[in-house]
Design a protein around this motif. Structure first.
Motif: not given
Length: 322
Positions: A89-107
Motif C-alpha cells: 500500500s501507499i499513503r504518504s509515499g515517504s517510505s517508497l521515496h526513501s527506498d528509491l533513493l537507495l537504488i543505484p542510478e543506473n538501475l
C-alpha cells in the motif's frame, strides 16, 4: 473502516494482471515486510524471478525452484531489464521515496513502482496502483499490529486466545485451568484501549495473569458482573454487554470473535465491527443478518453431507452479495 483480507489481495492482483503484463516484467522486487507477499503472488502469476529489496540492492544471486522453470533466465537482479518494485500500500509515499533513493542510478530507469492499494485515486509518487482503499483502513496482515488498536475494543475468547471446549467451560476448576493456560491466537503489538469480554468478573485475577503472561497491554478490562455461567446464559447479554461499553467510548473499532454478536454490536452502536470468525469487517449502513442455529439433528446431518468445497462456494457467494 475499510478492510482488505489476503483473499482480497489475491483477487485484486488477479483482476489487474493485464496492467502488470503491460510492463513486460522480468523481475519482481518486494519491499519489506508487507510488500513481500504481493510481490511473490505477482511473480508466481507471471512466472518470473522474485527477490527482496535488500537482495536486489546488493545484487545477490537469484534463487530458483526445482519444480518449474521461470520464463526469464537472469541470474542476478541487476541483469533484469524491467523491474517491478512492489509494496502492499501507499499513503504518504515517504517510505517508497526513501527506498528509491537507495537504488543505484543506473538501475532506476528499469524500475516501475507498484502499490496494490492507494489511499488516493490520483497521485504521481508511484507509477502504478491497482485499487483505491481510502483511509481509515486496515488489512488482515496488519490489523493486530496497527495503531488503530489504541482506539479499539477487543474480545478475548476467539480473538486473543482459543475458545474453551464444552468440557473446559464448566464454570469451575476446569474453566480456571483453561483461562490460565489458554492457547494464544492473535496477540496485538500495541496497547489496546479496552478488552471487553463476557467472561465473569470473578475470573478477573486469572484473566489478568494470562494477559500479563502474553505481554498484552491494555487500558481497561471490562468483564460481565454476574454470579455464574447459568445466569449469563439465561440473560444472553453477551453482545449487549460489549456494545454498551463500545457505544459509551470514542473508540472506532470493535474486534469480536463470533458473527452473531458482531451483528448485534454493530446494530446497537452503528460503529464498525471486525468479526474474526468470518474474517470480515461489518460496516454501518450495510445490512447483516443473524444466523439461526440449526437445532434439529436431522438437518444438521444433511448439512454435514454437503461437500466442503460447495460450502466454501456458498460462503464466498454470500460474502460477495453482502
Amino acid at each position: 473502516m475499510n478492510y482488505k483480507s489476503y483473499k482480497d489481495l489475491s483477487d485484486d492482483i488477479r483482476n489487474n494482471l493485464s496492467k502488470i503484463h503491460a510492463c513486460n516484467v522480468d523481475l519482481v522486487v518486494g519491499l519489506p515486510r508487507s510488500g513481500l507477499t504481493p510481490a511473490n503472488m505477482i511473480a508466481l502469476y507471471l512466472n518470473v524471478a522474485c527477490t527482496d529489496f535488500d537482495s536486489f540492492i546488493n545484487d545477490r544471486k537469484l534463487k530458483k525452484g526445482k519444480t518449474r522453470k521461470s520464463k526469464t533466465n537472469i541470474e542476478y537482479p541487476h541483469d533484469a531489464k524491467n523491474i517491478l518494485l512492489v509494496d502492499d500500500s501507499i499513503r504518504s509515499g515517504s517510505s517508497l521515496h526513501s527506498d528509491l533513493l537507495l537504488i543505484p542510478e543506473n538501475l532506476r530507469s528499469k524500475v516501475t513502482t507498484c502499490a496494490i492499494y492507494s489511499s488516493l485515486s490520483k497521485r504521481d509518487d508511484v507509477d502504478m496502483f491497482l485499487e483505491v482503499v481510502p483511509i481509515p483502513r486496515v488489512f488482515e496482515w496488519n490489523l493486530f499490529h496497527h495503531s488503530i488498536t489504541s482506539k479499539a475494543c477487543f474480545d478475548i475468547d476467539g480473538v486473543l486466545c482459543v475458545y474453551p471446549t464444552k468440557e473446559q467451560n464448566d464454570d469451575g476448576e476446569k474453566y480456571i485451568d483453561f483461562i490460565l493456560n489458554a492457547e494464544p491466537l492473535f496477540i496485538p503489538t500495541n496497547k489496546v484501549h479496552a478488552l471487553v469480554t463476557s467472561r465473569l468478573e470473578k475470573y478477573r485475577k486469572e484473566t489478568e495473569i494470562w494477559l500479563n503472561k502474553h505481554n498484552i497491554e491494555y487500558e481497561h478490562l471490562i468483564m460481565l458482573d454476574l454470579p455464574n455461567k447459568e445466569e449469563r446464559q439465561k440473560l444472553g447479554v453477551h453482545g449487549f454487554h460489549k456494545a454498551k461499553y463500545y457505544k459509551s467510548t470514542n473508540t472506532s473499532l470493535f474486534v469480536e470473535s463470533e458473527y452473531n454478536q458482531s451483528v448485534e454490536i454493530l446494530n446497537i452502536t452503528n460503529k464498525p465491527v471486525f468479526c474474526v470468525d468470518e474474517n470480515i469487517m461489518l460496516r454501518p449502513g450495510q445490512s447483516y443478518f443473524i444466523k439461526k442455529k440449526v437445532k434439529d439433528t436431522f438437518f444438521k446431518s444433511i448439512i454435514n453431507l454437503i461437500p466442503l468445497s460447495i460450502k466454501r462456494k456458498i460462503k464466498n457467494f454470500k460474502s460477495r452479495v453482502k
